[in-house]
Structure formats: C-alpha cells, structure tokens
Write a protein that holds these residues in place. Structure first.
Motif, mmCIF file in Angstrom:
data_model
loop_
_atom_site.group_PDB
_atom_site.id
_atom_site.type_symbol
_atom_site.label_atom_id
_atom_site.label_comp_id
_atom_site.label_asym_id
_atom_site.label_seq_id
_atom_site.Cartn_x
_atom_site.Cartn_y
_atom_site.Cartn_z
ATOM 1 N N PHE A 77 0.822 -1.201 0.000
ATOM 2 C CA PHE A 77 0.000 0.000 0.000
ATOM 3 C C PHE A 77 0.862 1.260 0.000
ATOM 4 O O PHE A 77 0.617 2.193 -0.768
ATOM 5 C CB PHE A 77 -0.937 -0.001 1.209
ATOM 6 C CG PHE A 77 -1.686 1.290 1.394
ATOM 7 C CD1 PHE A 77 -2.749 1.606 0.559
ATOM 8 C CD2 PHE A 77 -1.313 2.189 2.375
ATOM 9 C CE1 PHE A 77 -3.432 2.800 0.706
ATOM 10 C CE2 PHE A 77 -1.985 3.388 2.533
ATOM 11 C CZ PHE A 77 -3.048 3.695 1.698
ATOM 12 N N LEU A 78 1.886 1.281 0.853
ATOM 13 C CA LEU A 78 2.758 2.452 0.903
ATOM 14 C C LEU A 78 3.538 2.630 -0.391
ATOM 15 O O LEU A 78 3.756 3.754 -0.854
ATOM 16 C CB LEU A 78 3.714 2.347 2.094
ATOM 17 C CG LEU A 78 3.062 2.486 3.462
ATOM 18 C CD1 LEU A 78 4.089 2.225 4.559
ATOM 19 C CD2 LEU A 78 2.422 3.850 3.624
ATOM 20 N N MET A 83 4.047 5.833 -5.294
ATOM 21 C CA MET A 83 4.097 5.901 -6.754
ATOM 22 C C MET A 83 3.023 6.831 -7.293
ATOM 23 O O MET A 83 3.218 7.470 -8.338
ATOM 24 C CB MET A 83 3.904 4.496 -7.353
ATOM 25 C CG MET A 83 5.030 3.549 -7.030
ATOM 26 S SD MET A 83 6.551 3.971 -7.844
ATOM 27 C CE MET A 83 6.189 3.474 -9.489
ATOM 28 N N ALA A 84 1.880 6.936 -6.603
ATOM 29 C CA ALA A 84 0.795 7.793 -7.079
ATOM 30 C C ALA A 84 1.081 9.269 -6.828
ATOM 31 O O ALA A 84 0.573 10.131 -7.554
ATOM 32 C CB ALA A 84 -0.519 7.401 -6.388
ATOM 33 N N ASN A 85 1.881 9.582 -5.834
ATOM 34 C CA ASN A 85 2.165 10.994 -5.513
ATOM 35 C C ASN A 85 3.348 11.509 -6.244
ATOM 36 O O ASN A 85 4.233 11.121 -6.703
ATOM 37 C CB ASN A 85 2.380 11.164 -4.004
ATOM 38 C CG ASN A 85 1.061 11.007 -3.270
ATOM 39 O OD1 ASN A 85 0.001 11.234 -3.829
ATOM 40 N ND2 ASN A 85 1.139 10.601 -2.034
#
Length: 85
Positions: A77-78, A83-85
C-alpha cells in the motif's frame, strides 16, 4: 503493475491461510483419511481440529502469520501510494 501488486497481496494472504491450515492439521495429528466411509474416524479428526481451534498454542503462531501478511499488505500500500504521488 497493478495486477502484480494485487497478486502479491493475495499471495501473502493465501500463504497465511494455507500455512495456518497445515499447522492446524499437524497439531490435530489428522492422518491421511484414506477411508472416507469410516465416519467415526473422520469425525474424530474433525473434533481434534475443532479442539485445536480453541487453543492458545495454535493462535499464537497464527497471529504472527497474520502480522506478517499485514506487514506485506501495508508495504505494498505504501509503495503504491508513493508511486501515485
């Protein structure tokens, strides 16, 4: 990439489930039930499994397996969040 990460998390939980089931069968000393027509033998094995589900010795090891699977899930999850930010 998303599919790989989902498979990683699902694999961690599947490993936890299989490992717990193997431990439960080993603790209950359920031998290979070669003759399914002998219902007394099957019932005896199921009763031993049911008894071990209530014992702290089984759950102590199961908790550590679940903590490991939670750790893997949190790390994935982290990683995805980073990766999304």
């Amino acid at each position: 990439m998303e599919m790989l990460l989902q498979l990683l998390v699902a694999g961690a939980w599947m490993f936890t489930l299989i490992n717990g089931l193997r431990r439960l069968v080993r603790l209950a000393r359920v031998s290979h039930l070669q003759r399914w027509d002998n219902t007394v033998r099957v019932r005896s094995g199921l009763n031993r499994i049911w008894w071990w589900l209530g014992q702290e010795e089984f759950w102590r090891m199961a908790r550590s397996d679940v903590a490991y699977a939670l750790q893997i899930s949190l790390l994935v999850f982290l990683f995805v969040w980073h990766m999304a930010n």
